[in-house]
Design an enzyme around this catalytic site. Structure first.
Site, PDB file in Angstrom:
ATOM      1  N   ARG A  36       0.825  -1.216   0.000  1.00 53.39           N
ATOM      2  CA  ARG A  36       0.000   0.000   0.000  1.00 53.39           C
ATOM      3  C   ARG A  36       0.864   1.274   0.000  1.00 53.39           C
ATOM      4  NH1 ARG A  36      -2.068   2.008   4.602  1.00 53.39           N
ATOM      5  NH2 ARG A  36      -2.301  -0.012   5.598  1.00 53.39           N
ATOM      6  N   TYR A  43     -15.731  16.899 -15.689  1.00 54.99           N
ATOM      7  CA  TYR A  43     -16.124  15.494 -15.555  1.00 54.99           C
ATOM      8  C   TYR A  43     -17.139  15.387 -14.404  1.00 54.99           C
ATOM      9  CZ  TYR A  43     -15.903  10.503 -14.806  1.00 54.99           C
ATOM     10  OH  TYR A  43     -16.249   9.182 -14.651  1.00 54.99           O
ATOM     11  N   ASP A  81      -6.824  18.328 -15.440  1.00 54.74           N
ATOM     12  CA  ASP A  81      -7.255  16.971 -15.774  1.00 54.74           C
ATOM     13  C   ASP A  81      -6.927  16.775 -17.249  1.00 54.74           C
ATOM     14  OD1 ASP A  81      -8.619  14.656 -16.537  1.00 54.74           O
ATOM     15  OD2 ASP A  81     -10.316  15.026 -15.213  1.00 54.74           O
ATOM     16  N   LYS A  90      -8.604   5.347 -19.246  1.00 57.63           N
ATOM     17  CA  LYS A  90      -8.998   5.722 -20.604  1.00 57.63           C
ATOM     18  C   LYS A  90      -7.847   5.415 -21.573  1.00 57.63           C
ATOM     19  CE  LYS A  90     -12.540   7.041 -18.233  1.00 57.63           C
ATOM     20  NZ  LYS A  90     -12.761   8.391 -17.781  1.00 57.63           N
TER      21      LYS A  90
HETATM   22  C1  LIG Z   1     -13.110   8.941 -16.587  1.00 57.51           C
HETATM   23  C2  LIG Z   1     -12.664  10.270 -16.198  1.00 57.51           C
HETATM   24  C3  LIG Z   1     -12.350  10.552 -14.858  1.00 57.51           C
HETATM   25  C4  LIG Z   1     -12.515   9.540 -13.763  1.00 57.51           C
HETATM   26  O1  LIG Z   1     -11.672   8.428 -13.926  1.00 57.51           O
HETATM   27  P1  LIG Z   1     -12.026   6.941 -13.422  1.00 57.51           P
HETATM   28  O2  LIG Z   1     -10.816   6.160 -13.818  1.00 57.51           O
HETATM   29  O3  LIG Z   1     -13.293   6.521 -14.086  1.00 57.51           O
HETATM   30  O4  LIG Z   1     -12.200   7.015 -11.931  1.00 57.51           O
HETATM   31  C5  LIG Z   1     -11.907  11.836 -14.573  1.00 57.51           C
HETATM   32  N1  LIG Z   1     -11.789  12.783 -15.529  1.00 57.51           N
HETATM   33  C6  LIG Z   1     -12.080  12.536 -16.812  1.00 57.51           C
HETATM   34  C7  LIG Z   1     -11.926  13.616 -17.817  1.00 57.51           C
HETATM   35  C8  LIG Z   1     -12.534  11.275 -17.188  1.00 57.51           C
HETATM   36  O5  LIG Z   1     -12.841  11.042 -18.471  1.00 57.51           O
END
Ligand SMILES: *Cc1c(COP(=O)(O)O)cnc(C)c1O
Length: 372
Positions: A47, A99, A171, A196
């Site tokens: 962890r 998001y 982000d 993603k």
């Molecule tokens: C999917 C996404 C998130 C969140 O990510 P997870 O891996 O689903 O927790 C945050 N910001 C953006 C722009 C996203 O597309």
């Protein structure tokens, strides 16, 4: 070294013990230490840190030109780890097109953590300047944003944040470091949902924070990951690392395909608007061309005929499958308003497309048939 080379070689040194070129997957939860607790091998407990994750973090830091990276279990874990590292009592200014999970955190949970959230259209620099105060600890933007593909001037936003001593967090999920490196434009932290494009095959969840400087907020985030338990499984780290090896090649093809799809949609009489920063008509096109190496594989489209037509198109498409998430090899379509909960912010006639790696003409034919 250039990005393509870093993507292939960072954290990819051959295993010393066996010579294996593919990195070993260490599943150990605990590591030998000396009787007095000295960590002879640099690890104590999974962890806190582990060898597979350590390799991935080296690669993440290199790709985003940061001093330090943290990998966590999901993109949302990365967002909440970062937000919880901020000083209690401070204000966080968020971009309005955001998001939806981060929006829910901001609205429902920040007050419980002693933080105040404020939303602003970050494409409007005057509004941004007006929103930050000496109490602002963080300016949180997304570029390109989800789902309207707004493009924010990262260097200018960094200037606004730094004037009041706040951190700029970007982000960067849609762009990935292959297309945009926010830290080189002045941002302090870049956050990614590795679920993603980084993973790239719709089969692993992960999140990343990459820090420009190995400063106090990076240490706080590390402590929070450790104490809140947001650590990812080493297999997830291993899969994301494998994804990174082909990231620049995949992103190049996602960009090519999305540009063809966006142009075809922009010409179509059944389409009211296409939101893709690669189109000349997009308000952020010039800026995107300046701060990105490519325009990405995500776009959204507003169709004539409202919600009903949008749902009909989503249901008629065959190659674009109805599913949430993005950034995999397969193309996906989603009616965002339907999945954003009780108070959707996306227009009812909007469909978000994650343009995959299929042949672009097959994708265009699929869309033309569904729009007919
Ligand atoms: C999917 C996404 C998130 C969140 O990510 P997870 O891996 O689903 O927790 C945050 N910001 C953006 C722009 C996203 O597309």
């Amino acid at each position: 070294m250039r990005l393509e080379t870093l993507a292939v070689h960072s954290g990819a040194q051959a295993d010393e013990e066996t010579g294996a070129l593919s990195p070993p997957l260490h599943l150990a939860t605990t590591f030998l230490h000396a009787p007095d607790g000295t960590q002879d091998h640099g690890y104590l407990y999974q962890r806190y840190g582990n060898p597979t994750q350590h390799r991935l973090e080296q690669a993440l830091a290199a790709l985003d030109a940061g001093e330090r990276a943290l990998f966590v279990s999901t993109g949302m874990a990365a967002a909440s780890t970062m937000l919880q590292a901020l000083p209690s009592g401070s204000q966080v200014v968020f971009q309005d097109d955001l998001y939806h999970g981060v929006r829910a955190l901001a609205q429902q949970w920040l007050p419980r953590w002693g933080l105040r959230a404020r939303f602003v259209d970050a494409t409007d620099l005057d509004a941004l300047r007006e929103a930050v105060t000496p109490d602002t600890s963080c300016l949180w933007i997304e570029s390109p944003s989800n789902p309207l593909m707004k493009v924010v001037d990262i260097a200018a936003a960094a200037g606004v944040a730094h004037e009041v001593g706040a951190l700029l967090v970007v982000d960067g999920t849609f762009a990935t470091p292959a297309l945009q490196q926010p830290l080189t434009l002045g941002a302090d932290v870049v956050m990614h949902s590795a679920t993603k494009y980084m993973g790239g095959h719709s089969d692993v969840m992960g999140g990343a924070l990459v820090f420009a400087r190995d400063a106090e907020h990076a240490n706080s985030a590390w402590e929070i990951r450790k104490l809140h338990g947001a650590t990812a499984n080493p297999f997830a780290a291993w899969l994301v690392m494998r994804g990174l090896r082909s990231l620049s090649a995949r992103m190049r093809m996602h960009c090519e395909n999305a540009a063809i799809v966006a142009q075809a949609l922009a010409r179509h009489p059944g389409v009211e608007a296409v939101h893709y920063p690669g189109l000349d008509s997009h308000p952020g096109h010039t800026l995107a061309a300046r701060q990105m190496r490519g325009f990405g594989g995500m776009l959204s489209v507003q169709v004539h005929g409202g919600r009903e037509k949008a749902l009909h198109v989503a249901g008629t498409l065959q190659l674009f499958q109805c599913a949430t998430s993005l950034g995999g090899c397969e193309s996906l379509v989603e009616h965002r308003a339907s999945v954003e909960g009780p108070e959707p912010t996306s227009p009812q006639n909007l469909l978000r497309l994650s343009v995959g790696l299929e042949h672009p003409e097959d994708l265009v034919a699929d869309l033309e048939r569904a729009l007919a």
